[in-house]
Design a protein around this motif. Sequence first.
Motif, PDB file in Angstrom:
ATOM      1  N   ASP A 257       1.112 -48.643 -36.664  1.00  0.00           N
ATOM      2  CA  ASP A 257       2.531 -48.301 -36.736  1.00  0.00           C
ATOM      3  C   ASP A 257       2.792 -47.307 -37.862  1.00  0.00           C
ATOM      4  OD1 ASP A 257       5.298 -48.638 -35.902  1.00  0.00           O
ATOM      5  OD2 ASP A 257       5.572 -49.694 -37.803  1.00  0.00           O
ATOM      6  N   MET A 258       2.164 -47.524 -39.015  1.00  0.00           N
ATOM      7  CA  MET A 258       2.337 -46.599 -40.135  1.00  0.00           C
ATOM      8  C   MET A 258       1.765 -45.225 -39.796  1.00  0.00           C
ATOM      9  SD  MET A 258       0.998 -45.105 -43.250  1.00  0.00           S
ATOM     10  CE  MET A 258      -0.627 -45.715 -43.089  1.00  0.00           C
ATOM     11  N   LEU A 259       0.611 -45.189 -39.121  1.00  0.00           N
ATOM     12  CA  LEU A 259       0.021 -43.909 -38.732  1.00  0.00           C
ATOM     13  C   LEU A 259       0.905 -43.186 -37.712  1.00  0.00           C
ATOM     14  CD1 LEU A 259      -3.753 -44.913 -38.472  1.00  0.00           C
ATOM     15  CD2 LEU A 259      -2.651 -43.583 -40.286  1.00  0.00           C
ATOM     16  N   ASP A 260       1.479 -43.930 -36.772  1.00  0.00           N
ATOM     17  CA  ASP A 260       2.405 -43.328 -35.801  1.00  0.00           C
ATOM     18  C   ASP A 260       3.619 -42.737 -36.510  1.00  0.00           C
ATOM     19  OD1 ASP A 260       0.815 -43.917 -33.629  1.00  0.00           O
ATOM     20  OD2 ASP A 260       1.968 -45.680 -33.016  1.00  0.00           O
ATOM     21  N   THR A 261       4.141 -43.460 -37.489  1.00  0.00           N
ATOM     22  CA  THR A 261       5.285 -42.971 -38.251  1.00  0.00           C
ATOM     23  C   THR A 261       4.903 -41.711 -39.014  1.00  0.00           C
ATOM     24  OG1 THR A 261       6.150 -45.216 -38.463  1.00  0.00           O
ATOM     25  CG2 THR A 261       6.998 -43.585 -40.011  1.00  0.00           C
TER      26      THR A 261
ATOM     27  N   PHE B 195       0.444 -38.927 -15.083  1.00  0.00           N
ATOM     28  CA  PHE B 195       1.218 -38.894 -16.322  1.00  0.00           C
ATOM     29  C   PHE B 195       1.517 -37.466 -16.740  1.00  0.00           C
ATOM     30  CE2 PHE B 195       1.684 -38.528 -20.888  1.00  0.00           C
ATOM     31  CZ  PHE B 195       2.768 -39.365 -21.090  1.00  0.00           C
ATOM     32  N   LEU B 196       0.518 -36.592 -16.673  1.00  0.00           N
ATOM     33  CA  LEU B 196       0.740 -35.213 -17.094  1.00  0.00           C
ATOM     34  C   LEU B 196       1.739 -34.497 -16.178  1.00  0.00           C
ATOM     35  CD1 LEU B 196      -2.832 -34.149 -18.237  1.00  0.00           C
ATOM     36  CD2 LEU B 196      -0.837 -34.662 -19.656  1.00  0.00           C
TER      37      LEU B 196
ATOM     38  N   ALA C 264      -7.248 -34.519 -26.669  1.00  0.00           N
ATOM     39  CA  ALA C 264      -6.891 -33.235 -27.289  1.00  0.00           C
ATOM     40  C   ALA C 264      -5.698 -32.606 -26.560  1.00  0.00           C
ATOM     41  CB  ALA C 264      -8.091 -32.290 -27.275  1.00  0.00           C
ATOM     42  N   ALA C 265      -5.717 -32.663 -25.233  1.00  0.00           N
ATOM     43  CA  ALA C 265      -4.596 -32.117 -24.456  1.00  0.00           C
ATOM     44  C   ALA C 265      -3.325 -32.906 -24.716  1.00  0.00           C
ATOM     45  CB  ALA C 265      -4.940 -32.121 -22.969  1.00  0.00           C
ATOM     46  N   LEU C 266      -3.443 -34.223 -24.796  1.00  0.00           N
ATOM     47  CA  LEU C 266      -2.264 -35.053 -25.078  1.00  0.00           C
ATOM     48  C   LEU C 266      -1.691 -34.728 -26.455  1.00  0.00           C
ATOM     49  CD1 LEU C 266      -3.375 -38.501 -23.624  1.00  0.00           C
ATOM     50  CD2 LEU C 266      -1.610 -36.976 -22.708  1.00  0.00           C
TER      51      LEU C 266
ATOM     52  N   ALA D 178       6.623 -39.795 -28.727  1.00  0.00           N
ATOM     53  CA  ALA D 178       6.059 -41.143 -28.930  1.00  0.00           C
ATOM     54  C   ALA D 178       5.475 -41.692 -27.632  1.00  0.00           C
ATOM     55  CB  ALA D 178       7.121 -42.087 -29.471  1.00  0.00           C
ATOM     56  N   ASP D 179       6.116 -41.392 -26.502  1.00  0.00           N
ATOM     57  CA  ASP D 179       5.576 -41.836 -25.212  1.00  0.00           C
ATOM     58  C   ASP D 179       4.209 -41.214 -24.960  1.00  0.00           C
ATOM     59  OD1 ASP D 179       7.918 -43.287 -24.616  1.00  0.00           O
ATOM     60  OD2 ASP D 179       8.851 -41.536 -23.671  1.00  0.00           O
ATOM     61  N   VAL D 180       4.061 -39.948 -25.304  1.00  0.00           N
ATOM     62  CA  VAL D 180       2.781 -39.261 -25.109  1.00  0.00           C
ATOM     63  C   VAL D 180       1.724 -39.871 -26.018  1.00  0.00           C
ATOM     64  CG1 VAL D 180       1.570 -37.048 -25.256  1.00  0.00           C
ATOM     65  CG2 VAL D 180       3.933 -37.121 -24.407  1.00  0.00           C
ATOM     66  N   ARG D 181       2.093 -40.165 -27.261  1.00  0.00           N
ATOM     67  CA  ARG D 181       1.137 -40.715 -28.230  1.00  0.00           C
ATOM     68  C   ARG D 181       0.646 -42.090 -27.828  1.00  0.00           C
ATOM     69  NH1 ARG D 181       4.080 -41.828 -32.552  1.00  0.00           N
ATOM     70  NH2 ARG D 181       4.539 -39.641 -32.716  1.00  0.00           N
TER      71      ARG D 181
END
Length: 192
Positions: A179-183, A33-34, A74-76, A53-56
């Motif tokens: 979802d709210m935290l991602d936003t 992935f990296l 942490a790296a992500l 968003a893909d990384v998260r």
Amino acid sequence: MTAEKPTPTGATPGFPLTTGRTKGYQRKAVDAFLARARASFEGRGDGPRITAADVRTVSFPLVKHGYVIASVDAALGRVEDAFAGRARGDAISTGTGNIWVAQSRASAQTILDRVSLPRGGRFRRVVWPKRGYRIDEVDVVVDKLAAYFADGRPVTVEQVRSVAFRRQRRGYNEAQVDDMLDTAVDVILALG
């Protein structure tokens, strides 16, 4: 699922490895992935362009002798920050900065609408006997986000990313809270 073998003596893994019975992220999946994220960031990749968003939201199998989860996470987080910064810069340089700001404001307003609801009623609850996130713990985090968006009180992306909730019967719906935290992370990153 098979356990990965420890790194041979002399080889240096990208992240520390778990020991004993502790599981970590599968090294091969993380490394792949990296590598794909780096190629996408540098503009050399065949597949679709990776976003913050893909990384998260990426996930990896858990295995013995895998990478230590906290180190990879942490790296992500840093990789996600880089992708968000690039997206913000692209929006400004292509003249779509106004659209970027409008989208960020709309997302922030969505969060403010949610947090203005009374404590204990901000998210759907799961049905008995299922468990969801602890209502009191989520409400504390939501109050901090409300103070950030309404009054500019400091909240960092890392604080939002690292939040963890215990579970309770008839707790808040986990998908809605996540979802709210991602936003919130998206908006904080957009504000730079």
